[in-house]
Write a protein that holds these residues in place. Structure first.
Motif, PDB file in Angstrom:
ATOM      1  N   PHE A  22      -8.003  17.512   7.856  1.00  9.36           N
ATOM      2  CA  PHE A  22      -8.686  16.159   7.786  1.00  9.36           C
ATOM      3  C   PHE A  22      -9.789  16.352   6.639  1.00  9.36           C
ATOM      4  CE2 PHE A  22     -12.257  13.452   8.826  1.00  9.36           C
ATOM      5  CZ  PHE A  22     -11.658  12.279   8.909  1.00  9.36           C
ATOM      6  N   LYS A  23     -10.251  17.450   6.570  1.00  9.39           N
ATOM      7  CA  LYS A  23     -11.404  17.795   5.626  1.00  9.39           C
ATOM      8  C   LYS A  23     -10.667  17.497   4.181  1.00  9.39           C
ATOM      9  CE  LYS A  23     -14.584  20.496   8.152  1.00  9.39           C
ATOM     10  NZ  LYS A  23     -15.044  21.836   8.233  1.00  9.39           N
ATOM     11  N   TYR A  24      -9.640  18.294   3.949  1.00  8.17           N
ATOM     12  CA  TYR A  24      -8.940  18.164   2.747  1.00  8.17           C
ATOM     13  C   TYR A  24      -8.493  16.791   2.493  1.00  8.17           C
ATOM     14  CZ  TYR A  24      -9.235  23.190   2.237  1.00  8.17           C
ATOM     15  OH  TYR A  24      -9.496  24.627   2.138  1.00  8.17           O
ATOM     16  N   ALA A  25      -7.725  16.190   3.475  1.00  8.79           N
ATOM     17  CA  ALA A  25      -7.238  14.939   3.356  1.00  8.79           C
ATOM     18  C   ALA A  25      -8.164  13.706   2.986  1.00  8.79           C
ATOM     19  CB  ALA A  25      -6.440  14.397   4.504  1.00  8.79           C
ATOM     20  N   THR A  26      -9.484  14.016   3.270  1.00  8.01           N
ATOM     21  CA  THR A  26     -10.452  12.965   2.859  1.00  8.01           C
ATOM     22  C   THR A  26     -11.119  13.047   1.581  1.00  8.01           C
ATOM     23  OG1 THR A  26     -12.249  14.344   4.043  1.00  8.01           O
ATOM     24  CG2 THR A  26     -11.040  12.417   5.268  1.00  8.01           C
ATOM     25  N   LYS A  27     -11.184  14.550   0.845  1.00  6.84           N
ATOM     26  CA  LYS A  27     -11.654  14.817  -0.233  1.00  6.84           C
ATOM     27  C   LYS A  27     -11.216  15.111  -1.350  1.00  6.84           C
ATOM     28  CE  LYS A  27     -15.741  16.520   2.219  1.00  6.84           C
ATOM     29  NZ  LYS A  27     -15.679  15.648   3.382  1.00  6.84           N
ATOM     30  N   ILE A  28      -9.822  15.707  -1.248  1.00  4.77           N
ATOM     31  CA  ILE A  28      -8.985  16.327  -2.541  1.00  4.77           C
ATOM     32  C   ILE A  28      -8.298  15.158  -3.147  1.00  4.77           C
ATOM     33  CG2 ILE A  28      -7.023  17.787  -3.080  1.00  4.77           C
ATOM     34  CD1 ILE A  28      -9.675  19.338  -2.302  1.00  4.77           C
ATOM     35  N   PRO A  29      -7.692  14.195  -2.418  1.00  2.00           N
ATOM     36  CA  PRO A  29      -6.725  13.167  -3.202  1.00  2.00           C
ATOM     37  C   PRO A  29      -8.199  12.400  -4.143  1.00  2.00           C
ATOM     38  CG  PRO A  29      -6.188  13.010  -0.980  1.00  2.00           C
ATOM     39  CD  PRO A  29      -7.428  13.923  -1.104  1.00  2.00           C
ATOM     40  N   SER A  30      -9.312  11.996  -3.613  1.00  6.78           N
ATOM     41  CA  SER A  30     -10.148  11.364  -4.400  1.00  6.78           C
ATOM     42  C   SER A  30     -10.591  12.409  -5.681  1.00  6.78           C
ATOM     43  CB  SER A  30     -11.429  10.724  -3.601  1.00  6.78           C
ATOM     44  OG  SER A  30     -12.021  12.080  -3.269  1.00  6.78           O
ATOM     45  N   LEU A  31     -10.648  13.541  -5.498  1.00  2.00           N
ATOM     46  CA  LEU A  31     -10.963  14.536  -6.649  1.00  2.00           C
ATOM     47  C   LEU A  31      -9.655  14.544  -7.711  1.00  2.00           C
ATOM     48  CD1 LEU A  31     -12.897  16.789  -7.771  1.00  2.00           C
ATOM     49  CD2 LEU A  31     -11.914  18.282  -6.320  1.00  2.00           C
ATOM     50  N   ALA A  32      -8.718  14.450  -6.941  1.00  6.19           N
ATOM     51  CA  ALA A  32      -7.596  14.580  -8.023  1.00  6.19           C
ATOM     52  C   ALA A  32      -7.440  13.143  -8.740  1.00  6.19           C
ATOM     53  CB  ALA A  32      -6.035  14.738  -7.231  1.00  6.19           C
ATOM     54  N   ALA A  33      -7.813  11.965  -8.060  1.00  4.84           N
ATOM     55  CA  ALA A  33      -7.824  10.839  -8.909  1.00  4.84           C
ATOM     56  C   ALA A  33      -8.542  10.887 -10.010  1.00  4.84           C
ATOM     57  CB  ALA A  33      -8.146   9.689  -7.878  1.00  4.84           C
ATOM     58  N   MET A  34     -10.156  11.478  -9.981  1.00  5.56           N
ATOM     59  CA  MET A  34     -11.076  11.673 -10.774  1.00  5.56           C
ATOM     60  C   MET A  34     -10.417  12.385 -12.113  1.00  5.56           C
ATOM     61  SD  MET A  34     -14.744  11.531  -9.080  1.00  5.56           S
ATOM     62  CE  MET A  34     -14.372  13.044  -8.016  1.00  5.56           C
ATOM     63  N   ALA A  35      -9.865  13.524 -11.641  1.00  4.13           N
ATOM     64  CA  ALA A  35      -9.402  14.386 -12.806  1.00  4.13           C
ATOM     65  C   ALA A  35      -8.259  13.677 -13.319  1.00  4.13           C
ATOM     66  CB  ALA A  35      -8.674  15.774 -12.084  1.00  4.13           C
ATOM     67  N   ARG A  36      -7.366  12.960 -12.805  1.00  5.36           N
ATOM     68  CA  ARG A  36      -6.310  12.167 -13.658  1.00  5.36           C
ATOM     69  C   ARG A  36      -7.015  11.275 -14.575  1.00  5.36           C
ATOM     70  NH1 ARG A  36      -2.095  10.243  -9.838  1.00  5.36           N
ATOM     71  NH2 ARG A  36      -0.728  11.552 -10.885  1.00  5.36           N
ATOM     72  N   SER A  37      -8.093  10.703 -14.033  1.00  9.49           N
ATOM     73  CA  SER A  37      -8.732   9.634 -15.033  1.00  9.49           C
ATOM     74  C   SER A  37      -9.191  10.156 -16.114  1.00  9.49           C
ATOM     75  CB  SER A  37      -9.540   8.671 -14.287  1.00  9.49           C
ATOM     76  OG  SER A  37     -10.873   9.497 -13.989  1.00  9.49           O
ATOM     77  N   GLY A  38     -10.027  11.560 -16.042  1.00  5.64           N
ATOM     78  CA  GLY A  38     -10.492  12.345 -16.973  1.00  5.64           C
ATOM     79  C   GLY A  38      -9.468  12.603 -18.081  1.00  5.64           C
ATOM     80  N   ARG A  77      -6.708  11.190 -18.483  1.00  7.09           N
ATOM     81  CA  ARG A  77      -6.023   9.931 -19.246  1.00  7.09           C
ATOM     82  C   ARG A  77      -7.124   9.166 -20.250  1.00  7.09           C
ATOM     83  NH1 ARG A  77      -0.881   8.132 -18.703  1.00  7.09           N
ATOM     84  NH2 ARG A  77      -1.591   5.849 -18.754  1.00  7.09           N
ATOM     85  N   GLU A  78      -8.342   9.476 -20.020  1.00  7.53           N
ATOM     86  CA  GLU A  78      -9.427   9.140 -20.893  1.00  7.53           C
ATOM     87  C   GLU A  78      -9.155   9.949 -22.322  1.00  7.53           C
ATOM     88  OE1 GLU A  78     -13.452   9.152 -19.946  1.00  7.53           O
ATOM     89  OE2 GLU A  78     -13.040   7.910 -18.066  1.00  7.53           O
ATOM     90  N   LEU A  79      -8.976  11.297 -21.947  1.00  5.87           N
ATOM     91  CA  LEU A  79      -8.871  12.288 -23.333  1.00  5.87           C
ATOM     92  C   LEU A  79      -7.637  11.772 -24.016  1.00  5.87           C
ATOM     93  CD1 LEU A  79      -9.836  15.601 -21.827  1.00  5.87           C
ATOM     94  CD2 LEU A  79     -11.159  14.163 -23.129  1.00  5.87           C
ATOM     95  N   ASP A  80      -6.578  11.551 -23.617  1.00  9.09           N
ATOM     96  CA  ASP A  80      -5.307  11.356 -24.068  1.00  9.09           C
ATOM     97  C   ASP A  80      -4.437  10.185 -23.165  1.00  9.09           C
ATOM     98  OD1 ASP A  80      -3.031  11.288 -25.735  1.00  9.09           O
ATOM     99  OD2 ASP A  80      -2.400  13.267 -25.261  1.00  9.09           O
ATOM    100  N   PRO A  81      -4.438   8.894 -23.504  1.00  8.43           N
ATOM    101  CA  PRO A  81      -3.693   7.967 -22.812  1.00  8.43           C
ATOM    102  C   PRO A  81      -2.105   8.369 -22.653  1.00  8.43           C
ATOM    103  CG  PRO A  81      -5.336   7.017 -24.136  1.00  8.43           C
ATOM    104  CD  PRO A  81      -5.037   8.327 -24.786  1.00  8.43           C
TER     105      PRO A  81
END
Length: 77
Positions: A24-40, A42-46
């Protein structure tokens, strides 16, 4: 490997080999962290996209494979 998890895009744990409280701890925190990394990325190179994220902590190493429909997590020592 301590355990693996598959988390749906809506945050529900589909499959896990981890204890429920840790899952439960990992499921609540890690996907949002991965989404932030993905957007970062994409910002560097679309034209580029995040395929894998490796997170190293004092206790564990977490490998995250982020797909649009699910997130796969592998927790290891």
């Amino acid at each position: 490997v301590i355990g693996t998890m598959i988390v749906a895009a809506n945050g529900n744990v589909l499959r896990t080999t981890l204890p429920q409280d840790l899952a439960f701890k990992y499921a609540t925190k890690i996907p949002s962290l991965a989404a932030m990394a993905r957007s970062g990325v994409r910002e560097l190179d679309p034209q580029n996209d995040l395929q894998m994220l490796r997170i190293k902590t004092l206790l564990h190493e977490i490998i995250v494979i982020a797909e649009p429909l699910f997130t796969l997590l592998v927790v290891q020592n």
